[in-house]
Design a protein around this motif. Structure first.
Motif, PDB file in Angstrom:
ATOM      1  N   VAL A 213      10.770  51.088  16.741  1.00 44.86           N
ATOM      2  CA  VAL A 213      10.389  52.546  16.189  1.00 44.86           C
ATOM      3  C   VAL A 213       8.888  52.771  15.981  1.00 44.86           C
ATOM      4  O   VAL A 213       8.583  52.314  14.804  1.00 44.86           O
ATOM      5  CB  VAL A 213      11.420  53.481  15.620  1.00 44.86           C
ATOM      6  N   LEU A 214       7.884  53.289  16.549  1.00 39.38           N
ATOM      7  CA  LEU A 214       6.544  53.422  16.174  1.00 39.38           C
ATOM      8  C   LEU A 214       6.549  54.858  15.818  1.00 39.38           C
ATOM      9  O   LEU A 214       6.395  55.914  16.613  1.00 39.38           O
ATOM     10  CB  LEU A 214       5.671  53.078  17.175  1.00 39.38           C
ATOM     11  N   SER A 215       6.383  55.501  14.456  1.00 37.12           N
ATOM     12  CA  SER A 215       6.458  56.665  14.381  1.00 37.12           C
ATOM     13  C   SER A 215       5.349  57.054  13.418  1.00 37.12           C
ATOM     14  O   SER A 215       4.611  56.397  12.655  1.00 37.12           O
ATOM     15  CB  SER A 215       7.606  56.740  13.239  1.00 37.12           C
ATOM     16  N   GLY A 216       4.765  58.416  13.772  1.00 35.55           N
ATOM     17  CA  GLY A 216       3.692  58.998  12.786  1.00 35.55           C
ATOM     18  C   GLY A 216       4.122  59.286  11.746  1.00 35.55           C
ATOM     19  O   GLY A 216       5.419  59.283  11.478  1.00 35.55           O
ATOM     20  N   PRO A 217       3.653  60.213  10.811  1.00 32.43           N
ATOM     21  CA  PRO A 217       4.089  60.595   9.798  1.00 32.43           C
ATOM     22  C   PRO A 217       5.110  61.750   9.840  1.00 32.43           C
ATOM     23  O   PRO A 217       5.184  62.440  10.739  1.00 32.43           O
ATOM     24  CB  PRO A 217       2.549  61.625   9.016  1.00 32.43           C
ATOM     25  N   VAL A 218       6.096  61.506   8.601  1.00 30.55           N
ATOM     26  CA  VAL A 218       7.020  62.405   8.553  1.00 30.55           C
ATOM     27  C   VAL A 218       6.797  63.267   7.014  1.00 30.55           C
ATOM     28  O   VAL A 218       6.932  62.588   6.261  1.00 30.55           O
ATOM     29  CB  VAL A 218       8.514  61.627   8.447  1.00 30.55           C
ATOM     30  N   THR A 219       6.980  64.670   7.356  1.00 29.99           N
ATOM     31  CA  THR A 219       6.730  65.300   5.859  1.00 29.99           C
ATOM     32  C   THR A 219       7.608  64.957   4.851  1.00 29.99           C
ATOM     33  O   THR A 219       7.025  65.123   3.804  1.00 29.99           O
ATOM     34  CB  THR A 219       6.614  66.724   6.377  1.00 29.99           C
ATOM     35  N   SER A 220       8.858  65.006   5.246  1.00 32.20           N
ATOM     36  CA  SER A 220       9.900  64.823   4.142  1.00 32.20           C
ATOM     37  C   SER A 220      10.566  63.453   4.177  1.00 32.20           C
ATOM     38  O   SER A 220       9.940  62.215   3.710  1.00 32.20           O
ATOM     39  CB  SER A 220      10.925  65.800   4.281  1.00 32.20           C
ATOM     40  N   SER A 221      11.807  63.390   4.771  1.00 32.18           N
ATOM     41  CA  SER A 221      12.672  62.196   4.759  1.00 32.18           C
ATOM     42  C   SER A 221      12.613  61.571   6.043  1.00 32.18           C
ATOM     43  O   SER A 221      13.065  62.274   7.071  1.00 32.18           O
ATOM     44  CB  SER A 221      13.933  62.711   3.909  1.00 32.18           C
ATOM     45  N   VAL A 222      12.875  60.147   5.842  1.00 31.45           N
ATOM     46  CA  VAL A 222      13.378  59.375   6.925  1.00 31.45           C
ATOM     47  C   VAL A 222      14.892  58.846   6.559  1.00 31.45           C
ATOM     48  O   VAL A 222      15.014  58.109   5.641  1.00 31.45           O
ATOM     49  CB  VAL A 222      12.484  58.086   7.423  1.00 31.45           C
ATOM     50  N   PHE A 223      15.744  59.047   7.373  1.00 33.44           N
ATOM     51  CA  PHE A 223      17.292  58.326   7.118  1.00 33.44           C
ATOM     52  C   PHE A 223      17.509  57.483   8.079  1.00 33.44           C
ATOM     53  O   PHE A 223      17.406  57.595   9.249  1.00 33.44           O
ATOM     54  CB  PHE A 223      18.194  59.446   7.555  1.00 33.44           C
ATOM     55  N   VAL A 224      17.904  56.250   7.568  1.00 29.96           N
ATOM     56  CA  VAL A 224      18.205  54.976   8.732  1.00 29.96           C
ATOM     57  C   VAL A 224      19.511  54.879   8.525  1.00 29.96           C
ATOM     58  O   VAL A 224      19.956  54.552   7.245  1.00 29.96           O
ATOM     59  CB  VAL A 224      16.987  53.942   8.435  1.00 29.96           C
ATOM     60  N   GLU A 225      20.429  54.794   9.411  1.00 32.75           N
ATOM     61  CA  GLU A 225      21.784  54.425   9.137  1.00 32.75           C
ATOM     62  C   GLU A 225      22.152  53.456  10.232  1.00 32.75           C
ATOM     63  O   GLU A 225      22.198  53.621  11.532  1.00 32.75           O
ATOM     64  CB  GLU A 225      22.641  55.552   9.045  1.00 32.75           C
ATOM     65  N   LYS A 226      23.075  52.483   9.968  1.00 34.19           N
ATOM     66  CA  LYS A 226      23.859  51.509  11.039  1.00 34.19           C
ATOM     67  C   LYS A 226      22.994  51.010  11.951  1.00 34.19           C
ATOM     68  O   LYS A 226      23.178  50.963  13.309  1.00 34.19           O
ATOM     69  CB  LYS A 226      25.094  52.288  11.783  1.00 34.19           C
TER      70      LYS A 226
END
Length: 332
Positions: A213-226
């Motif tokens: 996963v190649l991601s630009g900026p996220v203003t608040s939260s990143v949730f990663v599960e399983k």
């Protein structure tokens, strides 16, 4: 005679240079005037559109329950169109004005979700606290029990979210015009590469196996599960990682990174590059000078003087230093 010719030639050259400067100055003035006129038009159009959204939001308390869901769909569509209007106008907007308009859009989005939560309450995405299982198989059994009991169903698509679901062996991508300040979800992906070149409101990454996963900026939260055996490159205000195994996180986090019920997590500093990344960081308002990529809190490890065995810093020799080749191919 030759001296006279040299003087005339020098004067002619000087006149030509003066004329060229005047032409350049005139052209620059025309460009400034054109930009000013364009910004004036944009400002007026933005005011009308934003006031229309405000009007729609003020109607919410007086509407009947059976039409509220449809009304909120209309409001969200209008806000998304307003976002696209700002983003597609970024080539002529001054940076200060750009941030001002983006702030107004973000406030409207927040107000919309707050009203929706008040008048049309729904179950929120979240995490439960569980004791650390003694083995990975027991952990999986615990996760299955949680899903079957109805406490958390990570595979149930939230209407607020959009993104990619149930893909295998694919290269998937989204650009800022679609991503901007949206709640984005990646779910049930296997052996996929996902590129997200833009600014997101939140990012939910659930049930990924052997993905990049190649991601630009996220203003608040990143949730990663399983997630299992994944490489995730992301920048955010807060990271929450739950029930994941053997993942490398290339991270820029300005607040806290939290892991729970995870094993073999390795972190490294965010090192993604692409066109417009600097502009996207400015839009997200994340502080590029504040990065706690190496300071995760493990909710399952309470010993303050002993490092958690569940996560570590990825050795420099094992880090991916350039992601350019991965934009267009799936993981090995």
């Amino acid at each position: 005679m030759s001296d006279k010719n040299a003087v005339l030639e020098r004067l002619s050259r000087r006149d030509a240079q003066r004329l060229e400067k005047l032409q350049k100055a005139h052209k620059a003035r025309e460009e400034v005037e054109a930009t000013s006129e364009t910004e004036d038009y944009f400002s007026g159009a933005f005011k009308i559109r934003s006031e229309n959204v405000e009007q729609l939001l003020t109607q919410v308390p007086s509407l009947e329950m059976d039409i509220l869901a449809q009304h909120f769909d209309i409001v969200k569509r209008e806000i998304n169109e307003l976002q696209k209007f700002v983003v597609t106008s970024s080539f002529f907007l001054k940076e200060f004005n750009m941030r001002k308009y983006l702030g107004i859009v973000q406030n409207l989005q927040t107000k919309c979700y707050e009203l929706e939560d008040t008048f049309v309450p729904r179950k929120k995405f979240g995490f439960t606290r569980k004791k650390l299982p003694k083995s990975h198989s027991q952990k999986q059994h615990s996760i299955d029990e949680s899903d079957s009991s109805g406490k958390i169903d990570s595979n149930k698509w939230d209407e607020k979210l959009f993104g990619f679901d149930s893909k295998e062996d694919k290269v998937l991508s989204l650009e800022n015009v679609d991503l901007f300040q949206r709640d984005v979800a990646l779910r049930n992906l296997k052996n996929c590469t996902v590129s997200l070149k833009g600014v997101m409101g939140t990012l939910h990454i659930t049930n990924l196996d052997n993905c990049i996963v190649l991601s630009g900026p996220v203003t608040s939260s990143v949730f990663v599960e399983k997630c299992t055996n994944c490489k995730i490159v992301t920048a955010c205000q807060q990271l929450r990682m739950h029930s994941s195994l053997k993942c490398d996180i290339y991270l820029h986090v300005t607040s806290k990174g939290i892991v729970e019920d995870c094993l073999d997590i390795r972190t490294a500093p965010y090192n993604l590059t692409y066109d417009d990344l600097d502009k996207h960081f400015n839009m997200s308002m994340l502080d590029r000078n504040s990065n706690n990529w190496d300071c995760l809190d493990d909710f399952n490890w309470l010993a303050p003087d002993i490092p958690s065995p569940n996560w570590s810093i990825l050795d420099v020799t094992q880090r991916v230093t350039n992601w350019d080749e991965w934009w267009s191919k799936t993981p090995l």
